[in-house]
Design an enzyme around this catalytic site. Structure first.
Site, PDB file in Angstrom:
ATOM      1  N   ASN A  62       1.199  -1.147  -0.145  1.00 32.72           N
ATOM      2  CA  ASN A  62      -0.280   0.367   0.413  1.00 32.72           C
ATOM      3  C   ASN A  62       1.264   1.062   0.188  1.00 32.72           C
ATOM      4  OD1 ASN A  62      -1.748   2.415   0.167  1.00 32.72           O
ATOM      5  ND2 ASN A  62      -3.016   1.122   2.166  1.00 32.72           N
ATOM      6  N   SER A  73       0.201   4.470  -0.102  1.00 34.52           N
ATOM      7  CA  SER A  73       0.089   4.652   1.222  1.00 34.52           C
ATOM      8  C   SER A  73       0.935   4.950   2.648  1.00 34.52           C
ATOM      9  CB  SER A  73      -2.040   5.233   1.667  1.00 34.52           C
ATOM     10  OG  SER A  73      -1.731   5.929   0.324  1.00 34.52           O
ATOM     11  N   CYS A  74       1.199   3.870   3.231  1.00 29.83           N
ATOM     12  CA  CYS A  74       1.536   3.666   4.873  1.00 29.83           C
ATOM     13  C   CYS A  74       3.123   3.761   4.554  1.00 29.83           C
ATOM     14  CB  CYS A  74       1.210   1.392   4.375  1.00 29.83           C
ATOM     15  SG  CYS A  74       2.076   0.736   6.261  1.00 29.83           S
ATOM     16  N   GLY A  75       3.076   4.447   5.145  1.00 33.74           N
ATOM     17  CA  GLY A  75       4.651   4.170   5.660  1.00 33.74           C
ATOM     18  C   GLY A  75       5.380   2.726   5.865  1.00 33.74           C
ATOM     19  N   ARG A  78       6.149   1.341   2.030  1.00 36.99           N
ATOM     20  CA  ARG A  78       7.205   2.038   1.656  1.00 36.99           C
ATOM     21  C   ARG A  78       8.316   1.904   2.295  1.00 36.99           C
ATOM     22  NH1 ARG A  78       3.643   6.468   2.664  1.00 36.99           N
ATOM     23  NH2 ARG A  78       4.982   7.345   3.907  1.00 36.99           N
TER      24      ARG A  78
END
Length: 116
Positions: A9, A11-13, A16
Site C-alpha cells: 500500500n 500510502s502506508c509508511g 514504503r
C-alpha cells in the site's frame, strides 16, 4: 532474488519502508498494490496457510470499518472476516512479503530480512 512479491500500500509508511529496504538489499520485488488489485478468497487462504495465521490475525482494524462491521467481535467467524477482506481489501494488514523462504507480515519492516 526475483521471486519476491510484496503486497503493498503506497500510502502506508511501513509498506514504503519495507519496499525501500528490499531494494536497498538488492531485491526488486513484484509489487502488488492490493488496494487496486483486490484479493480473492483462495489467494488470501493460500497466504494465510503459508504464514500459519488465521484471517483474524491479519485483520486491520486501525483506519478501517472492521469494528463497525462486527469483525472484531470474538464471535465473528474466519469465513466472515475473509469475505469482508475480499470485499474491502484495506481490511488486510500490510505489507505482506512472500519469498521462497516463506511469507510474513513485515510489521515491523525488519521482519523482511528473515525472508531474503
Amino acid at each position: 532474488m526475483s521471486d519476491v512479491v510484496i503486497y503493498h500500500n503506497p500510502s502506508c509508511g511501513t509498506s514504503r519502508n519495507t519496499l525501500a529496504l528490499l531494494r536497498e538489499k538488492g531485491v526488486e520485488p513484484t509489487v502488488v498494490e492490493y488496494l487496486k488489485a483486490g484479493w480473492t478468497a483462495p489467494q488470501l487462504t493460500g497466504l494465510f496457510a503459508k504464514m500459519g495465521v488465521s484471517p483474524r490475525d491479519l485483520l486491520r482494524v486501525r483506519g478501517t470499518d472492521a469494528e463497525a462491521r462486527g469483525l472484531t467481535d470474538p464471535a465473528a467467524s474466519d469465513a466472515a472476516i475473509l469475505k469482508a477482506m475480499t470485499e474491502n481489501p484495506v481490511l488486510v494488514e500490510r505489507p505482506i512479503v512472500v519469498t521462497a523462504k516463506g511469507a510474513a507480515l513485515c510489521r515491523p519492516m525488519d521482519r523482511v530480512l528473515e525472508l531474503i
